[in-house]
Design an enzyme around this catalytic site. Structure first.
Site, PDB file in Angstrom:
ATOM      1  CB  CYS A  82     -45.535  -9.002  -4.057  1.00 55.87           C
ATOM      2  SG  CYS A  82     -44.527 -10.363  -3.450  1.00 55.87           S
ATOM      3  CB  CYS A 197     -43.869 -14.854  -9.303  1.00 58.00           C
ATOM      4  SG  CYS A 197     -42.459 -13.820  -8.835  1.00 58.00           S
TER       5      CYS A 197
HETATM    6  N1  DGL Z   1     -42.553 -10.781  -7.111  1.00 55.06           N
HETATM    7  C1  DGL Z   1     -42.886 -11.649  -6.038  1.00 55.06           C
HETATM    8  C2  DGL Z   1     -44.249 -12.339  -6.273  1.00 55.06           C
HETATM    9  O1  DGL Z   1     -45.081 -11.871  -7.010  1.00 55.06           O
HETATM   10  C3  DGL Z   1     -41.891 -12.609  -5.459  1.00 55.06           C
HETATM   11  C4  DGL Z   1     -40.424 -12.549  -5.694  1.00 55.06           C
HETATM   12  C5  DGL Z   1     -39.580 -13.047  -4.517  1.00 55.06           C
HETATM   13  O2  DGL Z   1     -39.440 -14.267  -4.327  1.00 55.06           O
HETATM   14  O3  DGL Z   1     -39.093 -12.190  -3.771  1.00 55.06           O
HETATM   15  O4  DGL Z   1     -44.510 -13.370  -5.701  1.00 55.06           O
END
Ligand code: DGL
Length: 280
Positions: A82, A197
């Site tokens: 993430c 993301c």
């Molecule tokens: N999957 C997350 C990232 O790589 C973020 C998603 C969210 O906003 O919760 O930043």
């Protein structure tokens, strides 16, 4: 020697963390490279989407969550799959848990700057990742010679979750979120969009269909999985794990659609009281 290293390593799983389904894009790459490793996927879905959280609140929440997770599961390594979380708490987590190897996810600005022909690259991310000093630092260090457009999307991570669950997501809604990535300047056009993301690669095929012109959608998942292999080194499992790969969601959902979806990634949804206490 090899056996000693393996015995010295904690017997726990490799833990993958995200706020929702996005980290699965990294887990599936790791699965190919480390077929015998036991994997634990943790999603702080009670906090989703974390891209809109104030930094101080999110930092406190994640540090507390990881204290519980590491004590309860003794992971042999942790992959923060993430960008939003790692660019904020990566350093603090490493400091708080020096015994645990962490593998992070950061916007792939360096490889984009190395590969672009036009010199125009865009970084598509959550509002949090776009705001981070960490992201600005990457641009200053590695992409000084490029024109970098930062595009923060409020809704794409949620749209990706809907898409994964089989809900209708319109081309118009997606195009509204990605169109700022496409820049024309002095006869040159953006040729690389960094998917900063981990949710966004879940929509990459949709993006390809609706993009105003073809670009390289850069997904760092494979590079992260390769980094995990390097970090595990001789501690990587050489025989199939006895226990199944599992997933914990902090909202403790009872959701057959989610269970089926996770089964497609080889994961069994379980309930975890320690995580629930801290995650709600
Ligand atoms: N999957 C997350 C990232 O790589 C973020 C998603 C969210 O906003 O919760 O930043």
């Amino acid at each position: 020697m090899k056996n000693e290293a393996r015995l010295a390593a904690p017997a726990g799983p490799v833990l993958f963390f995200d706020s929702g389904l996005g980290g699965l894009t990294v887990l599936r790459e790791a699965r190919y490279l480390l077929p015998y490793e036991r994997l634990l996927y943790v999603a702080d879905d009670a906090a989703f989407p974390i891209g809109r959280w104030p930094e101080a609140d999110l930092k406190a929440r994640l540090l507390s969550l990881f204290e519980g997770l590491i004590a309860a599961h003794r992971p042999k390594a942790v992959v923060i799959a993430c960008n939003t979380a790692f660019t904020l708490v990566g350093d603090a987590l490493r400091k708080a848990h020096p015994q645990v190897p962490f593998v992070g996810t950061v916007p792939a600005i360096k490889p984009a700057a190395e590969r672009t022909s036009s010199g125009l690259i865009s970084v598509l991310a959550t509002p949090g990742t776009v705001r981070r000093a960490y992201t600005r630092g990457l641009i200053d260090s590695f992409a000084g010679q490029c024109h970098v457009r930062l595009v923060g999307s409020d809704t794409l991570a949620e749209l990706a979750e809907h898409h994964m669950r089989g809900d209708a997501v319109s081309d118009e809604d997606l195009l509204a979120e990605i169109s700022d990535c496409f820049v024309e300047r002095d006869g040159r056009r953006t040729d690389i969009v960094v998917l900063a993301c981990t949710h966004y690669p879940l929509l990459a095929n949709r993006f390809r269909k609706i993009a105003p012109w073809p670009v390289d959608w850069l997904d760092p998942a494979e590079a992260i999985a390769r980094q995990l292999v390097r970090v595990l080194g001789s501690a990587a499992a050489e025989e199939p794990a006895q226990a199944p790969d599992s997933a914990i969601f902090t909202s403790a959902p009872k959701d057959p659609v989610l269970e089926r979806l996770l089964a497609g990634f080889g994961l069994v949804l379980i309930n975890d009281r320690v995580v629930r206490r801290r995650g709600t």
